[in-house]
Design a protein around this motif. Structure first.
Motif, mmCIF file in Angstrom:
data_model
loop_
_atom_site.group_PDB
_atom_site.id
_atom_site.type_symbol
_atom_site.label_atom_id
_atom_site.label_comp_id
_atom_site.label_asym_id
_atom_site.label_seq_id
_atom_site.Cartn_x
_atom_site.Cartn_y
_atom_site.Cartn_z
ATOM 1 N N TRP A 49 17.918 -12.004 -2.541
ATOM 2 C CA TRP A 49 16.839 -11.037 -2.790
ATOM 3 C C TRP A 49 17.079 -10.186 -4.036
ATOM 4 O O TRP A 49 16.167 -9.520 -4.511
ATOM 5 C CB TRP A 49 16.674 -10.107 -1.579
ATOM 6 C CG TRP A 49 16.555 -10.853 -0.300
ATOM 7 C CD1 TRP A 49 17.497 -10.995 0.672
ATOM 8 C CD2 TRP A 49 15.419 -11.599 0.147
ATOM 9 N NE1 TRP A 49 17.026 -11.772 1.706
ATOM 10 C CE2 TRP A 49 15.743 -12.160 1.407
ATOM 11 C CE3 TRP A 49 14.159 -11.858 -0.383
ATOM 12 C CZ2 TRP A 49 14.863 -12.948 2.129
ATOM 13 C CZ3 TRP A 49 13.277 -12.647 0.328
ATOM 14 C CH2 TRP A 49 13.631 -13.186 1.565
ATOM 15 N N ARG A 53 13.195 -4.053 -4.725
ATOM 16 C CA ARG A 53 12.715 -3.471 -3.468
ATOM 17 C C ARG A 53 11.692 -4.412 -2.838
ATOM 18 O O ARG A 53 10.756 -4.858 -3.497
ATOM 19 C CB ARG A 53 12.083 -2.101 -3.706
ATOM 20 C CG ARG A 53 11.723 -1.342 -2.426
ATOM 21 C CD ARG A 53 11.122 0.009 -2.781
ATOM 22 N NE ARG A 53 11.015 0.863 -1.616
ATOM 23 C CZ ARG A 53 10.003 0.868 -0.755
ATOM 24 N NH1 ARG A 53 8.986 0.032 -0.945
ATOM 25 N NH2 ARG A 53 9.981 1.699 0.275
ATOM 26 N N SER A 54 11.845 -4.705 -1.576
ATOM 27 C CA SER A 54 10.961 -5.657 -0.917
ATOM 28 C C SER A 54 9.520 -5.158 -0.901
ATOM 29 O O SER A 54 9.265 -4.003 -0.538
ATOM 30 C CB SER A 54 11.421 -5.905 0.522
ATOM 31 O OG SER A 54 10.451 -6.676 1.213
ATOM 32 N N PRO A 55 8.566 -6.012 -1.284
ATOM 33 C CA PRO A 55 7.148 -5.615 -1.150
ATOM 34 C C PRO A 55 6.723 -5.474 0.304
ATOM 35 O O PRO A 55 5.635 -4.960 0.569
ATOM 36 C CB PRO A 55 6.396 -6.756 -1.848
ATOM 37 C CG PRO A 55 7.335 -7.908 -1.826
ATOM 38 C CD PRO A 55 8.719 -7.343 -1.885
ATOM 39 N N HIS A 304 7.588 -8.799 -9.184
ATOM 40 C CA HIS A 304 7.604 -9.470 -7.878
ATOM 41 C C HIS A 304 6.530 -8.904 -6.957
ATOM 42 O O HIS A 304 6.084 -9.576 -6.036
ATOM 43 C CB HIS A 304 8.984 -9.351 -7.239
ATOM 44 C CG HIS A 304 9.342 -7.986 -6.763
ATOM 45 N ND1 HIS A 304 9.383 -6.879 -7.591
ATOM 46 C CD2 HIS A 304 9.652 -7.522 -5.517
ATOM 47 C CE1 HIS A 304 9.719 -5.824 -6.892
ATOM 48 N NE2 HIS A 304 9.890 -6.183 -5.629
ATOM 49 N N GLU A 305 6.094 -7.655 -7.216
ATOM 50 C CA GLU A 305 4.998 -7.100 -6.424
ATOM 51 C C GLU A 305 3.693 -7.828 -6.727
ATOM 52 O O GLU A 305 2.856 -8.008 -5.833
ATOM 53 C CB GLU A 305 4.855 -5.602 -6.691
ATOM 54 C CG GLU A 305 6.037 -4.794 -6.186
ATOM 55 C CD GLU A 305 5.824 -3.298 -6.275
ATOM 56 O OE1 GLU A 305 6.627 -2.557 -5.688
ATOM 57 O OE2 GLU A 305 4.851 -2.863 -6.941
ATOM 58 N N ALA A 308 3.665 -11.078 -4.909
ATOM 59 C CA ALA A 308 3.304 -10.859 -3.504
ATOM 60 C C ALA A 308 1.796 -10.727 -3.336
ATOM 61 O O ALA A 308 1.237 -11.166 -2.325
ATOM 62 C CB ALA A 308 4.011 -9.611 -2.972
ATOM 63 N N PRO A 330 13.473 -13.366 -7.453
ATOM 64 C CA PRO A 330 12.242 -12.589 -7.217
ATOM 65 C C PRO A 330 11.188 -13.367 -6.442
ATOM 66 O O PRO A 330 10.444 -12.779 -5.648
ATOM 67 C CB PRO A 330 11.760 -12.236 -8.625
ATOM 68 C CG PRO A 330 12.410 -13.231 -9.531
ATOM 69 C CD PRO A 330 13.738 -13.523 -8.905
ATOM 70 N N ASN A 332 11.600 -15.341 -4.027
ATOM 71 C CA ASN A 332 11.888 -15.320 -2.593
ATOM 72 C C ASN A 332 11.129 -14.214 -1.872
ATOM 73 O O ASN A 332 10.820 -14.330 -0.685
ATOM 74 C CB ASN A 332 13.392 -15.153 -2.355
ATOM 75 C CG ASN A 332 14.164 -16.432 -2.599
ATOM 76 O OD1 ASN A 332 13.620 -17.535 -2.500
ATOM 77 N ND2 ASN A 332 15.441 -16.312 -2.933
ATOM 78 N N HIS A 333 10.825 -13.135 -2.572
ATOM 79 C CA HIS A 333 10.056 -12.054 -1.953
ATOM 80 C C HIS A 333 8.628 -12.516 -1.641
ATOM 81 O O HIS A 333 8.071 -12.167 -0.602
ATOM 82 C CB HIS A 333 10.038 -10.825 -2.861
ATOM 83 C CG HIS A 333 11.375 -10.158 -2.999
ATOM 84 N ND1 HIS A 333 11.862 -9.263 -2.078
ATOM 85 C CD2 HIS A 333 12.332 -10.274 -3.950
ATOM 86 C CE1 HIS A 333 13.057 -8.830 -2.448
ATOM 87 N NE2 HIS A 333 13.369 -9.435 -3.590
ATOM 88 N N ALA A 336 8.726 -14.645 1.390
ATOM 89 C CA ALA A 336 8.801 -13.831 2.610
ATOM 90 C C ALA A 336 7.436 -13.291 3.011
ATOM 91 O O ALA A 336 7.102 -13.228 4.201
ATOM 92 C CB ALA A 336 9.787 -12.684 2.406
#
Length: 687
Positions: A49, A53-55, A304-305, A308, A330, A332-333, A336
């Motif tokens: 990751w 920061r995860s979206p 990466h946002e 998403a 990136p 991978n986010h 997810a």
């Protein structure tokens, strides 16, 4: 074993299931096997990751756990990016579109066009149209100038995306920089960052394409290389009507170690009239970040946002020097996010050593669009002749049509012979794109207050081949479906109510039925079929409905309208030459008949393309029996729908059946534009 179906005779009927695998009609090659490996990260990057920061975290650190959570989080991300980059001008819902000249180019129609891209602003480009009546899938191709995209600049090899896609059955609209200078794009009166304005232009071009009669508005993608890749990334992320997004080595994250990943420049995200940068180049203490780029970095955001925001739509990165294999971290986010939404195989990354596209990398990119947008789709059907479906009900091939435009439910009931639980039914002002109607039927099921509702009626008898098309939309938080339809089938003699017996094989002279539905928590489409020679399953050889696709990758996209069409062709008595086929959004995903496709049976499931060891239920022994199938499978035996000539398709049945939801949970499912005909119908052609 298939799920059991409990049907109190006459009134409570809930059956059917939906089948669909990302596949093709017989004789049409699907490019997926050649690109499937590109949709899985190599082992060294799987599950990595990075520091992003995860979206899937709200701003208050609450974790996204469901599709409905993601819907709210997505709006939060979208609003924040627009807030940092500046608002768009009003969208052009009917952009001007002038054809300036037309030529025949090796079988393609090549139009020079002038398109409205912003209020008071136009851009010239090229529209390429394949031969045939359409409607076709389409791709917006963006680059510095449109001539490269259509192969009119021999100095730019392998960048003719628009030409090559048109040769593969896509309409392509090819445009260049607003105003013609990529380093000083003409934003008109817009106050947003230049790259956001590019996305705004892309949204208006989507509307221009969607309004074209030769274009299927449900299947419009976007692609670009390098600068055009940045444009395509922002366009696809900020305008969610693009059905698929591909970018060629733009740099898909902020990376100040790569001078060409230059989102900091004022012609992208660094525009700042108050404090302009002193010179181009990587930010330094003497030449700091400016504009929205500075604010994005300071608030810990990265691209990466935007990846998403594309989910669950397919997203493909044709990577080169700027996007090496480590970009899987990136990506991978986005994987997810797709997993939360119930989707796999929606994010891909290829690799070449250099920035420039190659023949191999382009073949992968074209295969991406070929698979996900389906240039191999079915020919136009009845609906193509009736924009908005207006007047379609009067076509001589139509047996029944229901667009749910009655003034009230009381006037709906006489059109259906059995109506169960009308108290869960209501009108909604949500309709499929392009529909000529103003309302749809909404079924609202609350756990603990009933299992659903149904509509059933007979059809005119005597037809040997019948197509049923309908639109459905599931709420993002809809509970798992036990059974669902529109279902078609036959009873001999015909009855004004459902006459099906769950778990029992019907007699070949009495009945059969089939439909398409989402299977439980997996939410994948498959058939749910009952007929006289259906297969059984343990523990006692019950027949709970047979399925014929079993592709977990073919997920139901909740939250959007989906066009489903199923066909049944009756067999000749004494033969197994009956057929069944399925289309999703106008794309053929399954066709079964005598001798095709190859596959194997595993109890009550037929698995196309598979062979080897298998198992079936032996009714004589009352036990399972192992057997072997040839590598790649053996030809499907076909359907013996009937053993008596009097049995035909003579009913249509729409229903919702939910039995396993949290107490008090509310599930909503919309139905609209149901048509039953003797010819292929196809999706609605927008007005």
């Amino acid at each position: 074993m298939m799920r059991p179906l409990f049907l109190p005779l006459l009134l409570s009927a809930w059956v059917v299931s939906l089948a669909a695998a990302v596949g093709t009609a017989p004789g049409v090659d699907d490019p997926w096997p050649t690109i499937a490996p590109l949709f899985h990260p190599p082992p060294e990057f799987a599950g990595q990751w990075g520091t992003l920061r995860s979206p899937l975290l709200f701003r208050d650190a609450t974790v996204v756990k469901s599709p409905s959570d993601w819907s709210r989080r997505r709006q939060q991300i979208l609003g924040e990016w627009h807030g940092l980059m500046g608002p768009w001008p009003p969208l052009l819902t009917q952009p001007s579109f002038d054809i300036l000249s037309s030529t025949n180019r090796a079988g393609l129609i090549q139009h020079r066009v002038r398109v409205g891209i912003a209020p008071g602003q136009t851009s010239e480009g090229w529209l390429l149209v394949p031969p045939g009546p359409g409607p076709f899938p389409a791709v917006l191709v963006v680059y510095y100038e449109p001539e490269t995209s259509v192969g009119l600049d021999p100095k730019q090899p392998h960048r003719d995306f628009g030409l090559q896609l048109a040769r593969r059955g896509f309409v392509t609209l090819n445009i260049g920089t607003p105003g013609g200078n990529a380093w000083k794009p003409d934003l008109g009166g817009a106050v947003c960052q230049p790259l956001s304005f590019h996305a705004y232009v892309a949204a208006n071009c989507w509307n221009a394409l969607a309004n074209r009669p030769e274009v299927d508005a449900r299947r419009i993608g976007i692609v670009g290389h390098s600068y055009g890749g940045k444009w395509a990334l922002f366009g696809g992320a900020l305008w969610d009507k693009f059905a698929a997004v591909a970018v060629s080595d733009p740099g898909i994250v902020f990376d100040e170690t790569r001078p060409n990943v230059n989102y900091w420049e004022p012609w992208y995200l660094g525009a700042d009239p108050a404090t302009p940068r002193t010179k181009a180049g990587v930010p330094t203490d003497d030449n700091p970040r400016t504009g929205a780029y500075r604010r994005l970095i300071e608030t810990g955001r990265d691209l990466h946002e935007l990846h998403a925001l594309i989910a669950p739509r397919p997203f493909f990165v044709s990577g080169g020097a700027e996007d090496p294999p480590s970009r899987w971290i990136p990506l991978n986010h986005a994987v997810a996010v797709n997993a939360i939404l119930g989707f796999t195989n929606r994010v891909g990354l290829s690799q070449r050593p250099d920035h420039s596209p190659t023949e191999e990398s382009n073949a992968q990119l074209y295969a991406f669009f070929g698979h996900f947008l389906g240039a191999r789709s079915a020919p136009p059907g009845l609906a193509a002749k009736y924009p908005g479906d207006v007047g379609l009900e009067h076509d001589p091939a139509v047996l029944f049509a229901e667009n749910f435009e009655e003034p009230n439910l009381e006037q709906l009931k006489p059109r259906w012979e059995t109506v169960t639980h009308p108290e869960i039914m209501s009108w909604a002002d949500d309709v499929p794109t392009g529909s000529g109607g103003h309302q749809s039927l909404l079924m609202t099921q609350v756990d603990g207050k009933g299992d659903g509702g149904q509509l059933y009626r007979r059809l005119p008898p005597g037809h040997e081949r019948v197509f049923a098309r309908f639109y459905v939309k599931f709420a993002p938080d809809c509970a798992a479906i036990h059974h669902f339809g529109t279902c078609i089938g036959g009873n001999n003699p015909a009855t004004p109510w459902p006459m099906v017996s769950a778990g029992k094989r019907p007699a070949g002279d009495k009945s059969f039925w089939t439909g398409i539905e989402p299977f439980g928590e997996a939410w994948h489409w498959d058939y749910y079929t009952y007929w006289g020679e259906m297969r059984g399953s343990p523990p006692r050889g019950q027949t709970w409905g047979n399925s014929f696709i079993r592709d977990d990758a073919l997920k139901v996209e909740r939250g959007r309208w989906i066009c489903i069409e199923v066909m049944v062709k009756m067999n000749d008595v004494g033969d197994t030459n009956g057929e069944m086929a399925l289309w999703l959004d106008g794309r053929p995903v399954s066709h079964l008949g005598k001798g095709f496709p190859k596959g194997k049976w595993v109890f009550d499931k037929f698995l196309p393309g598979e062979g080897g060891d298998s198992v079936r239920w032996d009714e004589t022994k009352g036990d399972r029996e192992s057997f072997s199938t040839a590598a790649g499978g053996e030809p499907f035996e076909g359907f013996r729908w009937r053993t008596e000539k009097g049995l035909n398709v003579n009913f249509v049945w729409a229903y919702l059946y939910i039995t396993d939801a949290p107490a008090g949970h509310v599930s909503r499912v919309w139905f609209d534009d149901l048509v039953v005909a003797t010819e292929y119908i196809g999706p609605i052609r927008p007005q």
